[in-house]
Design a protein around this motif. Sequence first.
Motif, PDB file in Angstrom:
ATOM      1  N   SER A 289      20.280  29.728  -4.954  1.00  0.00           N
ATOM      2  CA  SER A 289      19.279  28.698  -4.664  1.00  0.00           C
ATOM      3  C   SER A 289      17.924  29.400  -4.618  1.00  0.00           C
ATOM      4  N   GLU A 290      16.904  28.693  -4.239  1.00  0.00           N
ATOM      5  CA  GLU A 290      15.570  29.289  -4.156  1.00  0.00           C
ATOM      6  C   GLU A 290      15.491  30.429  -3.142  1.00  0.00           C
ATOM      7  N   ILE A 291      16.412  30.417  -2.183  1.00  0.00           N
ATOM      8  CA  ILE A 291      16.362  31.438  -1.127  1.00  0.00           C
ATOM      9  C   ILE A 291      17.633  32.262  -1.016  1.00  0.00           C
ATOM     10  N   GLU A 292      18.634  31.999  -1.850  1.00  0.00           N
ATOM     11  CA  GLU A 292      19.920  32.676  -1.734  1.00  0.00           C
ATOM     12  C   GLU A 292      20.300  33.376  -3.037  1.00  0.00           C
ATOM     13  N   TYR A 293      20.851  34.596  -2.869  1.00  0.00           N
ATOM     14  CA  TYR A 293      21.302  35.401  -4.002  1.00  0.00           C
ATOM     15  C   TYR A 293      22.640  36.017  -3.638  1.00  0.00           C
ATOM     16  N   THR A 294      23.473  36.198  -4.642  1.00  0.00           N
ATOM     17  CA  THR A 294      24.753  36.835  -4.438  1.00  0.00           C
ATOM     18  C   THR A 294      24.917  37.938  -5.479  1.00  0.00           C
ATOM     19  N   GLY A 295      25.700  38.941  -5.135  1.00  0.00           N
ATOM     20  CA  GLY A 295      25.889  40.033  -6.075  1.00  0.00           C
ATOM     21  C   GLY A 295      27.078  40.900  -5.732  1.00  0.00           C
ATOM     22  N   VAL A 296      27.429  41.750  -6.694  1.00  0.00           N
ATOM     23  CA  VAL A 296      28.486  42.741  -6.508  1.00  0.00           C
ATOM     24  C   VAL A 296      27.832  44.095  -6.707  1.00  0.00           C
ATOM     25  N   LEU A 297      28.044  44.976  -5.745  1.00  0.00           N
ATOM     26  CA  LEU A 297      27.436  46.309  -5.800  1.00  0.00           C
ATOM     27  C   LEU A 297      28.493  47.392  -5.785  1.00  0.00           C
ATOM     28  N   GLN A 298      28.187  48.441  -6.516  1.00  0.00           N
ATOM     29  CA  GLN A 298      29.043  49.629  -6.540  1.00  0.00           C
ATOM     30  C   GLN A 298      28.668  50.491  -5.344  1.00  0.00           C
ATOM     31  N   GLY A 299      29.633  50.759  -4.487  1.00  0.00           N
ATOM     32  CA  GLY A 299      29.395  51.615  -3.338  1.00  0.00           C
ATOM     33  C   GLY A 299      29.920  53.010  -3.593  1.00  0.00           C
ATOM     34  N   ASN A 300      30.060  53.768  -2.537  1.00  0.00           N
ATOM     35  CA  ASN A 300      30.622  55.112  -2.628  1.00  0.00           C
ATOM     36  C   ASN A 300      32.117  55.047  -2.945  1.00  0.00           C
ATOM     37  N   GLU A 301      32.620  56.085  -3.566  1.00  0.00           N
ATOM     38  CA  GLU A 301      34.046  56.220  -3.859  1.00  0.00           C
ATOM     39  C   GLU A 301      34.603  55.020  -4.626  1.00  0.00           C
ATOM     40  N   ASN A 302      33.822  54.522  -5.571  1.00  0.00           N
ATOM     41  CA  ASN A 302      34.214  53.407  -6.448  1.00  0.00           C
ATOM     42  C   ASN A 302      34.553  52.117  -5.709  1.00  0.00           C
ATOM     43  N   ARG A 303      34.046  51.957  -4.514  1.00  0.00           N
ATOM     44  CA  ARG A 303      34.233  50.699  -3.786  1.00  0.00           C
ATOM     45  C   ARG A 303      33.220  49.689  -4.289  1.00  0.00           C
ATOM     46  N   LYS A 304      33.631  48.441  -4.335  1.00  0.00           N
ATOM     47  CA  LYS A 304      32.724  47.361  -4.721  1.00  0.00           C
ATOM     48  C   LYS A 304      32.525  46.459  -3.511  1.00  0.00           C
ATOM     49  N   TYR A 305      31.278  46.067  -3.314  1.00  0.00           N
ATOM     50  CA  TYR A 305      30.954  45.218  -2.168  1.00  0.00           C
ATOM     51  C   TYR A 305      30.370  43.897  -2.629  1.00  0.00           C
ATOM     52  N   GLU A 306      30.781  42.842  -1.940  1.00  0.00           N
ATOM     53  CA  GLU A 306      30.248  41.514  -2.202  1.00  0.00           C
ATOM     54  C   GLU A 306      29.104  41.281  -1.221  1.00  0.00           C
ATOM     55  N   VAL A 307      27.958  40.929  -1.789  1.00  0.00           N
ATOM     56  CA  VAL A 307      26.741  40.808  -0.997  1.00  0.00           C
ATOM     57  C   VAL A 307      26.157  39.410  -1.203  1.00  0.00           C
ATOM     58  N   TRP A 308      25.650  38.859  -0.128  1.00  0.00           N
ATOM     59  CA  TRP A 308      24.972  37.567  -0.173  1.00  0.00           C
ATOM     60  C   TRP A 308      23.736  37.692   0.697  1.00  0.00           C
ATOM     61  N   ILE A 309      22.582  37.343   0.153  1.00  0.00           N
ATOM     62  CA  ILE A 309      21.357  37.400   0.960  1.00  0.00           C
ATOM     63  C   ILE A 309      20.682  36.042   0.990  1.00  0.00           C
ATOM     64  N   ASN A 310      20.027  35.799   2.107  1.00  0.00           N
ATOM     65  CA  ASN A 310      19.224  34.600   2.317  1.00  0.00           C
ATOM     66  C   ASN A 310      17.825  35.106   2.661  1.00  0.00           C
ATOM     67  N   THR A 311      16.882  34.889   1.766  1.00  0.00           N
ATOM     68  CA  THR A 311      15.540  35.435   1.970  1.00  0.00           C
ATOM     69  C   THR A 311      14.753  34.699   3.035  1.00  0.00           C
ATOM     70  N   GLU A 312      15.133  33.484   3.331  1.00  0.00           N
ATOM     71  CA  GLU A 312      14.433  32.717   4.370  1.00  0.00           C
ATOM     72  C   GLU A 312      15.008  32.987   5.759  1.00  0.00           C
ATOM     73  N   HIS A 313      16.287  33.217   5.817  1.00  0.00           N
ATOM     74  CA  HIS A 313      16.983  33.493   7.085  1.00  0.00           C
ATOM     75  C   HIS A 313      17.801  34.779   6.906  1.00  0.00           C
ATOM     76  N   PRO A 314      17.130  35.934   6.942  1.00  0.00           N
ATOM     77  CA  PRO A 314      17.800  37.210   6.646  1.00  0.00           C
ATOM     78  C   PRO A 314      19.025  37.512   7.487  1.00  0.00           C
TER      79      PRO A 314
END
Length: 152
Positions: free
Chosen positions: A31-56
């Motif tokens: 949405s205008e204030i929400e983003y989601t993503g998959v990030l590569q972490g340490n040791e080949n771990r993948k993390y699911e991330v969701w951010i809200n820029t209006e309500h961090p």
Amino acid sequence: MGLMEMASGRSLWRGYDYYKSGNVLSFAKVSEIEYTGVLQGNENRKYEVWINTEHPRQSHCNCPHANGKRVICKHQIALYFSAFPRAAEKYYQEVVAYEEEEERRQEELDRKVTAYIRSLSKEELRETLYEVLYDSEDWVFERFVREHIEDF
């Protein structure tokens, strides 16, 4: 207060590094204030991330640092920088400017200390050294003794 203001300095720098290193594998605008993503972490771990820029504080990541907590982690910052690359560049420029200013301050301090030391007589130097050593933390004095006084 935004994500960057709520993150620690360490999370900001590490998040910037993750962003620049390509650890953001994918992201999407929800949405205008929400983003989601998959990030590569340490040791080949993948993390699911969701951010809200209006309500961090509503943002979340399933990494050990942030999972179930209301903290802003490096993965959330990396996702934020992917969504807002100008913010990443601005952050980096601010870090560079701060480091340059700190270097200038240190050089000025070095010049002042050198000028002060050179202005002292031999006796004043001795008195100052005594004061510094005896008023310093114990480990400073002990290190000085170990390095400069044999058979002590």
